[in-house]
Design a protein around this motif. Structure first.
Motif, PDB file in Angstrom:
ATOM      1  N   VAL A 127       0.835  -1.200   0.000  1.00 46.36           N
ATOM      2  CA  VAL A 127       0.000   0.000   0.000  1.00 46.36           C
ATOM      3  C   VAL A 127       0.870   1.252   0.000  1.00 46.36           C
ATOM      4  O   VAL A 127       0.631   2.211  -0.753  1.00 46.36           O
ATOM      5  N   LEU A 128       1.900   1.249   0.836  1.00 43.89           N
ATOM      6  CA  LEU A 128       2.774   2.419   0.953  1.00 43.89           C
ATOM      7  C   LEU A 128       3.561   2.668  -0.329  1.00 43.89           C
ATOM      8  O   LEU A 128       3.979   3.804  -0.592  1.00 43.89           O
ATOM      9  N   ASN A 129       3.771   1.639  -1.120  1.00 45.34           N
ATOM     10  CA  ASN A 129       4.501   1.794  -2.379  1.00 45.34           C
ATOM     11  C   ASN A 129       3.627   2.312  -3.518  1.00 45.34           C
ATOM     12  O   ASN A 129       4.128   2.570  -4.614  1.00 45.34           O
ATOM     13  N   CYS A 130       2.343   2.451  -3.279  1.00 48.89           N
ATOM     14  CA  CYS A 130       1.436   2.913  -4.331  1.00 48.89           C
ATOM     15  C   CYS A 130       1.512   4.424  -4.492  1.00 48.89           C
ATOM     16  O   CYS A 130       1.661   5.165  -3.517  1.00 48.89           O
ATOM     17  N   ARG A 131       1.363   4.878  -5.724  1.00 48.43           N
ATOM     18  CA  ARG A 131       1.223   6.315  -5.978  1.00 48.43           C
ATOM     19  C   ARG A 131      -0.265   6.664  -5.964  1.00 48.43           C
ATOM     20  O   ARG A 131      -1.109   5.844  -6.319  1.00 48.43           O
ATOM     21  N   THR A 132      -0.577   7.880  -5.580  1.00 46.00           N
ATOM     22  CA  THR A 132      -1.982   8.296  -5.474  1.00 46.00           C
ATOM     23  C   THR A 132      -2.286   9.553  -6.273  1.00 46.00           C
ATOM     24  O   THR A 132      -3.389  10.095  -6.180  1.00 46.00           O
ATOM     25  N   ASP A 133      -1.345  10.038  -7.071  1.00 42.95           N
ATOM     26  CA  ASP A 133      -1.578  11.176  -7.968  1.00 42.95           C
ATOM     27  C   ASP A 133      -2.158  12.390  -7.243  1.00 42.95           C
ATOM     28  O   ASP A 133      -3.114  13.021  -7.706  1.00 42.95           O
ATOM     29  N   GLY A 134      -1.617  12.702  -6.070  1.00 43.97           N
ATOM     30  CA  GLY A 134      -2.021  13.899  -5.340  1.00 43.97           C
ATOM     31  C   GLY A 134      -3.134  13.704  -4.333  1.00 43.97           C
ATOM     32  O   GLY A 134      -3.415  14.598  -3.539  1.00 43.97           O
ATOM     33  N   THR A 135      -3.799  12.566  -4.356  1.00 50.33           N
ATOM     34  CA  THR A 135      -4.855  12.301  -3.377  1.00 50.33           C
ATOM     35  C   THR A 135      -4.240  12.011  -2.013  1.00 50.33           C
ATOM     36  O   THR A 135      -3.284  11.232  -1.901  1.00 50.33           O
ATOM     37  N   GLU A 136      -4.791  12.636  -0.984  1.00 52.68           N
ATOM     38  CA  GLU A 136      -4.299  12.406   0.374  1.00 52.68           C
ATOM     39  C   GLU A 136      -4.676  11.000   0.808  1.00 52.68           C
ATOM     40  O   GLU A 136      -5.806  10.541   0.604  1.00 52.68           O
ATOM     41  N   LEU A 137      -3.734  10.282   1.427  1.00 51.95           N
ATOM     42  CA  LEU A 137      -3.926   8.875   1.775  1.00 51.95           C
ATOM     43  C   LEU A 137      -3.898   8.693   3.288  1.00 51.95           C
ATOM     44  O   LEU A 137      -3.004   9.198   3.976  1.00 51.95           O
ATOM     45  N   GLU A 138      -4.886   7.964   3.773  1.00 48.39           N
ATOM     46  CA  GLU A 138      -4.961   7.576   5.185  1.00 48.39           C
ATOM     47  C   GLU A 138      -5.009   6.048   5.245  1.00 48.39           C
ATOM     48  O   GLU A 138      -5.782   5.425   4.524  1.00 48.39           O
ATOM     49  N   ILE A 139      -4.172   5.455   6.091  1.00 51.32           N
ATOM     50  CA  ILE A 139      -4.137   3.999   6.228  1.00 51.32           C
ATOM     51  C   ILE A 139      -4.465   3.638   7.678  1.00 51.32           C
ATOM     52  O   ILE A 139      -3.797   4.098   8.606  1.00 51.32           O
ATOM     53  N   LEU A 140      -5.485   2.822   7.848  1.00 49.73           N
ATOM     54  CA  LEU A 140      -5.894   2.361   9.169  1.00 49.73           C
ATOM     55  C   LEU A 140      -5.883   0.836   9.207  1.00 49.73           C
ATOM     56  O   LEU A 140      -6.407   0.184   8.305  1.00 49.73           O
ATOM     57  N   VAL A 141      -5.288   0.280  10.248  1.00 48.08           N
ATOM     58  CA  VAL A 141      -5.295  -1.158  10.478  1.00 48.08           C
ATOM     59  C   VAL A 141      -6.043  -1.417  11.781  1.00 48.08           C
ATOM     60  O   VAL A 141      -5.785  -0.769  12.794  1.00 48.08           O
ATOM     61  N   LEU A 142      -6.972  -2.351  11.771  1.00 45.48           N
ATOM     62  CA  LEU A 142      -7.713  -2.734  12.968  1.00 45.48           C
ATOM     63  C   LEU A 142      -7.179  -4.070  13.451  1.00 45.48           C
ATOM     64  O   LEU A 142      -7.381  -5.103  12.800  1.00 45.48           O
ATOM     65  N   ASP A 143      -6.465  -4.063  14.562  1.00 45.51           N
ATOM     66  CA  ASP A 143      -5.979  -5.303  15.167  1.00 45.51           C
ATOM     67  C   ASP A 143      -7.136  -5.925  15.949  1.00 45.51           C
ATOM     68  O   ASP A 143      -7.459  -5.504  17.052  1.00 45.51           O
ATOM     69  N   ASP A 144      -7.753  -6.930  15.345  1.00 45.57           N
ATOM     70  CA  ASP A 144      -8.980  -7.511  15.876  1.00 45.57           C
ATOM     71  C   ASP A 144      -8.679  -8.608  16.894  1.00 45.57           C
ATOM     72  O   ASP A 144      -8.883  -9.795  16.650  1.00 45.57           O
ATOM     73  N   GLN A 145      -8.138  -8.183  18.049  1.00 41.33           N
ATOM     74  CA  GLN A 145      -7.849  -9.090  19.160  1.00 41.33           C
ATOM     75  C   GLN A 145      -6.977 -10.266  18.719  1.00 41.33           C
ATOM     76  O   GLN A 145      -7.231 -11.422  19.067  1.00 41.33           O
ATOM     77  N   SER A 146      -5.940  -9.944  17.966  1.00 38.96           N
ATOM     78  CA  SER A 146      -5.019 -10.982  17.473  1.00 38.96           C
ATOM     79  C   SER A 146      -4.198 -11.561  18.613  1.00 38.96           C
ATOM     80  O   SER A 146      -3.906 -10.890  19.608  1.00 38.96           O
ATOM     81  N   GLN A 147      -3.781 -12.804  18.411  1.00 40.74           N
ATOM     82  CA  GLN A 147      -2.957 -13.494  19.401  1.00 40.74           C
ATOM     83  C   GLN A 147      -1.533 -13.739  18.906  1.00 40.74           C
ATOM     84  O   GLN A 147      -0.768 -14.439  19.569  1.00 40.74           O
ATOM     85  N   ASP A 148      -1.181 -13.178  17.744  1.00 39.07           N
ATOM     86  CA  ASP A 148       0.110 -13.488  17.141  1.00 39.07           C
ATOM     87  C   ASP A 148       0.990 -12.267  16.907  1.00 39.07           C
ATOM     88  O   ASP A 148       1.955 -12.334  16.137  1.00 39.07           O
ATOM     89  N   GLY A 149       0.669 -11.155  17.533  1.00 37.84           N
ATOM     90  CA  GLY A 149       1.489  -9.961  17.383  1.00 37.84           C
ATOM     91  C   GLY A 149       1.207  -9.146  16.143  1.00 37.84           C
ATOM     92  O   GLY A 149       2.027  -8.314  15.738  1.00 37.84           O
ATOM     93  N   THR A 150       0.038  -9.330  15.543  1.00 38.09           N
ATOM     94  CA  THR A 150      -0.314  -8.588  14.336  1.00 38.09           C
ATOM     95  C   THR A 150      -0.197  -7.077  14.537  1.00 38.09           C
ATOM     96  O   THR A 150       0.351  -6.361  13.692  1.00 38.09           O
ATOM     97  N   GLY A 151      -0.721  -6.577  15.653  1.00 35.88           N
ATOM     98  CA  GLY A 151      -0.712  -5.139  15.903  1.00 35.88           C
ATOM     99  C   GLY A 151       0.693  -4.565  15.978  1.00 35.88           C
ATOM    100  O   GLY A 151       0.983  -3.506  15.410  1.00 35.88           O
ATOM    101  N   SER A 152       1.594  -5.265  16.667  1.00 35.22           N
ATOM    102  CA  SER A 152       2.976  -4.784  16.795  1.00 35.22           C
ATOM    103  C   SER A 152       3.680  -4.768  15.447  1.00 35.22           C
ATOM    104  O   SER A 152       4.429  -3.833  15.129  1.00 35.22           O
TER     105      SER A 152
END
Length: 382
Positions: A69-94
């Motif tokens: 996602v971070l490697n994508c170009r957006t041609d001037g559009t402002e980009l917001e990235i949100l990740v929801l760590d849904d009570q993971s047990q494997d360190g997904t959030g970190s």
């Protein structure tokens, strides 16, 4: 027997003609050619895009997903990235925090309320936190190409509102993956008139892939969002139907040149994932499931069996018709596989693929009928 085989061959050839026409009508993400595809008037550029990634136990996927996602170009559009760590047990959030860069916020998922299914609840929380004009729900196993977001934004700007979705190119490794996963595109190309997804307000003419759901924020609110489908096991199809029922446009696009994914990594995951979704995806209607499986068996398995039988018995006239029906089915599968950018030889697997699909479908029906339910990522569903 010959008359039956002739009838089967005729039906298969008609199906092949439909598949060829249908595949040619699939619009490509980012293309704005033709008024029937994204509307008659060009829309204004998208000012802000929110990329929303629900993630539960996705330690093996989330870093690569975020990097793509971070490697994508957006041609001037402002980009917001949100990740929801849904009570993971494997360190997904970190892992998400370590690989998200300055543009990514990692949210901690709330406890799953009664009456909600996990992914719907995760997507709701992401939508509540998002500030973008358009919302792109991505699964963590998606890998975007650098041009993907620019193409998505071009389609969004041209369409103006509603939903844009598509099936990523499916990467496979194990044999059950190769047999079953490409059948997603096969069923769409064989049965769903692609122009009616965009051109008809009838919610029966809809298809969606939860791994890539680009929806306008106002359209999301107007259709009720994930709150309105909180108990739906096949959430992507349910949301697409809700968008249509709200009078908003839905486009099914070819996104295979812009997004790859590997949904499952072994036969066990394929079995559990499809077992959870097949029967629910057909509205839990046993007669419809039986009709589809009988149709597929007669058209794509019976010719293979009769070809072997007639070759052994020396009935070469029947063998000729069996071979014609079999080749027609392989042609249909190749048409669908080409649309999904699958390897050429996958089309030869069609009879075995239908047998596997039938077995998983029977298990899916049994899980619902017996109230046994389904297990997925540590949660139980019925």
């Amino acid at each position: 027997m010959i008359t039956v085989l002739q009838v089967i061959t005729g039906i298969v050839l008609l199906q092949l003609l439909f598949a060829l026409w249908n595949a040619s009508r699939l619009p490509v993400l980012g293309s704005v050619r033709g008024k029937e595809r994204y509307g008659s008037k060009p829309g204004r550029p998208v000012q802000r895009l929110s990329v929303l990634i629900p993630a539960r136990d996705e330690a093996d996927n989330i870093a690569d997903c975020l990097r793509s996602v971070l490697n994508c170009r957006t041609d001037g559009t402002e980009l917001e990235i949100l990740v929801l760590d849904d009570q993971s047990q494997d360190g997904t959030g970190s892992i998400a925090k370590a690989n998200g860069g300055g543009q990514t916020r990692v949210l901690t998922g709330r406890r799953l309320p009664e009456g909600w299914l996990g992914k719907c609840h995760a997507c709701l929380q992401l939508a509540e936190a998002a500030t973008g004009e358009w919302l792109l729900f991505l699964d963590a196993d998606i890998r975007l190409k650098p041009e993907a977001l620019a193409a998505a934004l071009a389609s969004a700007g041209a369409q103006g509102s509603g939903l844009i979705t598509g099936f990523p190119r499916q990467m496979t490794g194990s044999w059950l993956e190769r047999l079953v996963v490409p059948l997603m595109s096969f069923t769409i190309i064989c049965h769903l008139p692609v122009p009616l997804v965009r051109g008809s307000g009838d919610p029966r003419f809809v298809a969606a892939h939860g791994g890539f759901m680009l929806i306008h924020g106002e359209s999301y609110a107007r259709c009720g969002g994930h709150a309105g489908i909180r108990g739906q096991l096949v959430d992507d199809m349910a949301l697409a139907r809700a968008v249509k029922l709200a009078g908003e446009p839905v486009t099914l696009a070819d996104i295979t040149r812009y997004a790859d994914m590997r949904m499952y990594h072994n036969a066990r995951e394929v079995w559990k994932g499809y077992r959870k979704n097949i029967y629910a995806g057909l509205g839990r209607r046993p007669w419809l499931l039986l009709a589809v499986l009988l149709f597929y068996t007669v058209l794509y398995v019976v010719p293979a069996l009769t070809a072997v039988f007639t070759w052994l018995t020396g009935d070469y006239t029947a063998l000729l018709w069996s071979a014609a029906a079999l080749c027609g089915g392989i042609g249909i599968k190749r048409t669908a596989d080409a649309a999904g950018r699958q390897p050429l030889w996958f089309c030869l697997l069609l009879p075995a693929a239908i047998v596997c699909l039938t077995a998983i479908s029977a298990a899916s029906w049994r899980g619902s009928k017996s109230q046994e339910g389904y297990e997925w990522k540590g949660r139980h569903y019925r």
